[in-house]
Design a protein around this motif. Structure first.
Motif, PDB file in Angstrom:
ATOM      1  N   LEU A 326       0.833  -1.207   0.000  1.00 17.79           N
ATOM      2  CA  LEU A 326       0.000   0.000   0.000  1.00 17.79           C
ATOM      3  C   LEU A 326       0.867   1.256   0.000  1.00 17.79           C
ATOM      4  O   LEU A 326       0.632   2.189  -0.780  1.00 17.79           O
ATOM      5  N   LEU A 342      -3.608   4.273  -8.416  1.00 11.40           N
ATOM      6  CA  LEU A 342      -4.925   3.657  -8.252  1.00 11.40           C
ATOM      7  C   LEU A 342      -4.955   2.253  -8.833  1.00 11.40           C
ATOM      8  O   LEU A 342      -5.592   1.353  -8.264  1.00 11.40           O
ATOM      9  N   LEU A 345      -3.594   0.023  -6.262  1.00 10.56           N
ATOM     10  CA  LEU A 345      -4.526  -0.161  -5.150  1.00 10.56           C
ATOM     11  C   LEU A 345      -5.665  -1.091  -5.533  1.00 10.56           C
ATOM     12  O   LEU A 345      -6.119  -1.899  -4.709  1.00 10.56           O
ATOM     13  N   ASP A 346      -6.129  -0.994  -6.775  1.00 13.34           N
ATOM     14  CA  ASP A 346      -7.188  -1.891  -7.220  1.00 13.34           C
ATOM     15  C   ASP A 346      -6.717  -3.342  -7.201  1.00 13.34           C
ATOM     16  O   ASP A 346      -7.491  -4.257  -6.888  1.00 13.34           O
ATOM     17  N   SER A 349      -7.001  -4.573  -3.675  1.00 11.30           N
ATOM     18  CA  SER A 349      -8.322  -4.534  -3.047  1.00 11.30           C
ATOM     19  C   SER A 349      -8.833  -5.916  -2.653  1.00 11.30           C
ATOM     20  O   SER A 349      -9.707  -6.024  -1.786  1.00 11.30           O
ATOM     21  N   PHE A 360      -5.940   2.286   3.737  1.00  2.00           N
ATOM     22  CA  PHE A 360      -6.176   1.827   2.368  1.00  2.00           C
ATOM     23  C   PHE A 360      -7.405   2.506   1.783  1.00  2.00           C
ATOM     24  O   PHE A 360      -7.389   3.012   0.654  1.00  2.00           O
ATOM     25  N   ALA A 361      -8.496   2.530   2.560  1.00  5.42           N
ATOM     26  CA  ALA A 361      -9.728   3.161   2.082  1.00  5.42           C
ATOM     27  C   ALA A 361      -9.513   4.642   1.788  1.00  5.42           C
ATOM     28  O   ALA A 361      -9.996   5.166   0.769  1.00  5.42           O
ATOM     29  N   ARG A 364      -7.309   5.204  -1.418  1.00  7.57           N
ATOM     30  CA  ARG A 364      -8.080   4.976  -2.645  1.00  7.57           C
ATOM     31  C   ARG A 364      -9.038   6.142  -2.913  1.00  7.57           C
ATOM     32  O   ARG A 364      -9.173   6.605  -4.051  1.00  7.57           O
ATOM     33  N   LEU A 367      -7.104   9.196  -4.266  1.00  9.18           N
ATOM     34  CA  LEU A 367      -6.688   9.084  -5.662  1.00  9.18           C
ATOM     35  C   LEU A 367      -7.875   9.246  -6.606  1.00  9.18           C
ATOM     36  O   LEU A 367      -7.763   9.884  -7.659  1.00  9.18           O
ATOM     37  N   LEU A 368      -9.014   8.695  -6.239  1.00  7.40           N
ATOM     38  CA  LEU A 368     -10.219   8.881  -7.050  1.00  7.40           C
ATOM     39  C   LEU A 368     -10.594  10.371  -7.104  1.00  7.40           C
ATOM     40  O   LEU A 368     -10.999  10.883  -8.163  1.00  7.40           O
ATOM     41  N   ALA A 380     -16.030   5.992  -1.787  1.00  2.93           N
ATOM     42  CA  ALA A 380     -14.800   5.554  -1.118  1.00  2.93           C
ATOM     43  C   ALA A 380     -14.569   6.330   0.174  1.00  2.93           C
ATOM     44  O   ALA A 380     -14.136   5.759   1.187  1.00  2.93           O
TER      45      ALA A 380
END
Length: 414
Positions: A326, A342, A345-346, A349, A360-361, A364, A367-368, A380
């Motif tokens: 991560l 991202l 990270l995907d 997941s 982690f949440a 993510r 980045l979104l 998210a």
């Protein structure tokens, strides 16, 4: 009352370790330690804090332990009294030979006879005074699972009659990594508390550093001991800049680097050099090198992300944990852009240990947000809000959610 609480924080672990060594029973030691503190809570506000509070607590707890054993078994009580007398007559360590009985308990809890997942959990619960939920968060497992581990570890120590002592030189290579993990877990809880009104628990972070200093004095040639101490100093140096006047989170890119502890950074950097010298580096030394690069940057824009990612590549080869993966993904997002981060990270997941992991949440969601994927970012951030453990974390996520909603409203012409 603040003075009393400070005494309890300072003395609890020391008292528990000494009693565990004397009586060889962690459950008994925990019970009488708690009872002694309860008595102090009643008497000290009336009588005042005694000149030697640690000695007062020890005497009270020791008497209650002997009374407990006497009620349970006369023979056990006699053995307990004999042990106390033997301890009084035993020669005391000289200088730094054994400066703190807590280290004995650290090594006991890191004994190879215990399951690997039980060692750190037991020590955090007993010596650092963390609650079972806090220990559970440190190891990314449910609270019920952690409670079972702690009970199991105590039973194993009792049944196997594991001695409360610092191991000999021939045992250190096997036992030391467990002790380092425990100390670092204490620091991690201090750096980012699992629950409560504050982001940091400075008392825990400073306790971990203090214990690491003791271990470093005992084992100055163990490079991972050096690396761990360096890592904690370099990270803790930023403590005063990590929160604002109202306790709100201040991100690394927004921190006042003039508020960083330069003396601590200098010491940490010197230790990093020693930890990286003399052979392949261990995981704490590599993490310390990453922390040093952050501390050396004059501003966030000047951070050497290329070198940081390279070090994370090395670290992931040494310790292929999801948390390291991560952190590497976050660094790649800074080097190569949010899209690249991202994507990594995907891929992560599906990792069960990250599914309920707040950092982690949040990573993510951020980045979104950076990529302008607002509906996905809002979802998210909602998940991050569910997982946030402290009030500053929740406030930070709520602010980010508000930014997303404001941007969406503006886009819709509201």
């Amino acid at each position: 009352m603040d003075q009393v609480e400070e005494v309890f924080r300072e003395e609890r672990g020391r008292l528990l370790a000494a009693l565990a060594r004397r009586f060889g029973d962690l459950d008994l030691a925990e019970e009488v330690t708690s009872e002694a503190i309860e008595v102090a809570l009643v008497r000290w506000p009336v009588d005042g804090v005694p000149p030697n509070p640690g000695g007062w607590l020890m005497t009270t707890a020791r008497r209650r332990a002997v009374d407990r054993l006497r009620r349970d078994q006369v023979y056990a009580a006699k053995l307990a009294v004999l042990q106390i007398e033997a301890d009084r007559a035993a020669p005391q360590p000289i200088g730094d030979e054994l400066p703190d009985e807590r280290l004995q308990l650290f090594f006991t809890c890191a004994h190879p006879a215990l399951a690997a997942e039980d060692r750190g959990a037991l020590t955090l619960r007993c010596l650092a005074g963390l609650t079972t939920p806090e220990v559970a968060r440190a190891f990314l497992v449910p609270t019920a699972t952690m409670a079972k581990r702690i009970v199991r570890a105590k039973a194993r120590i009792r049944v196997a009659r594991i001695p409360f002592r610092v191991p000999g030189p021939e045992e250190l290579p096997e036992r030391l990594p467990g002790v380092l993990q425990v100390i670092y877990s204490v620091f991690t809880e201090g750096y980012a508390a699992s629950s409560g009104p504050y982001l940091q628990r400075l008392d825990l972070a400073e306790e971990a550093i203090r214990l690491a200093r003791i271990l470093y004095r005992l084992l100055p040639n163990e490079r991972e001991v050096t690396g761990l101490l360096a890592l904690m100093l370099l990270v803790h140096a930023r403590r005063d800049a990590r929160t604002g006047p109202d306790g709100q989170i201040v991100l690394l890119e927004d921190q006042d680097r003039g508020a960083w502890d330069q003396e601590m950074i200098t010491e940490g950097r010197e230790l990093v050099v020693a930890a990286l010298t003399g052979g392949p580096a261990g995981p704490y030394a590599v993490q310390a090198a990453i922390a040093a690069l952050h501390d050396e940057a004059t501003d966030f824009a000047g951070t050497d992300w290329l070198q940081i990612v390279t070090l994370y590549d090395v670290l992931l080869g040494i310790d292929p944990s999801p948390v390291i993966a991560l952190n590497r993904a976050a660094a790649i997002a800074m080097r190569d852009g949010a899209e690249a981060g991202l994507a990594l990270l995907d891929e992560l997941s599906a990792e069960p240990r990250l599914r309920d992991y707040y950092p982690f949440a949040l990573a993510r969601a951020d980045l979104l947000h950076r990529l302008g994927r607002l509906p996905a970012a809002r979802t998210a951030y909602g998940r991050a809000l569910e997982l946030a453990g402290t009030e500053p974390e929740r406030a930070h996520v709520r602010d980010r959610l508000a930014e997303v909603e404001q941007t969406e409203a503006h886009a819709d012409g509201v």
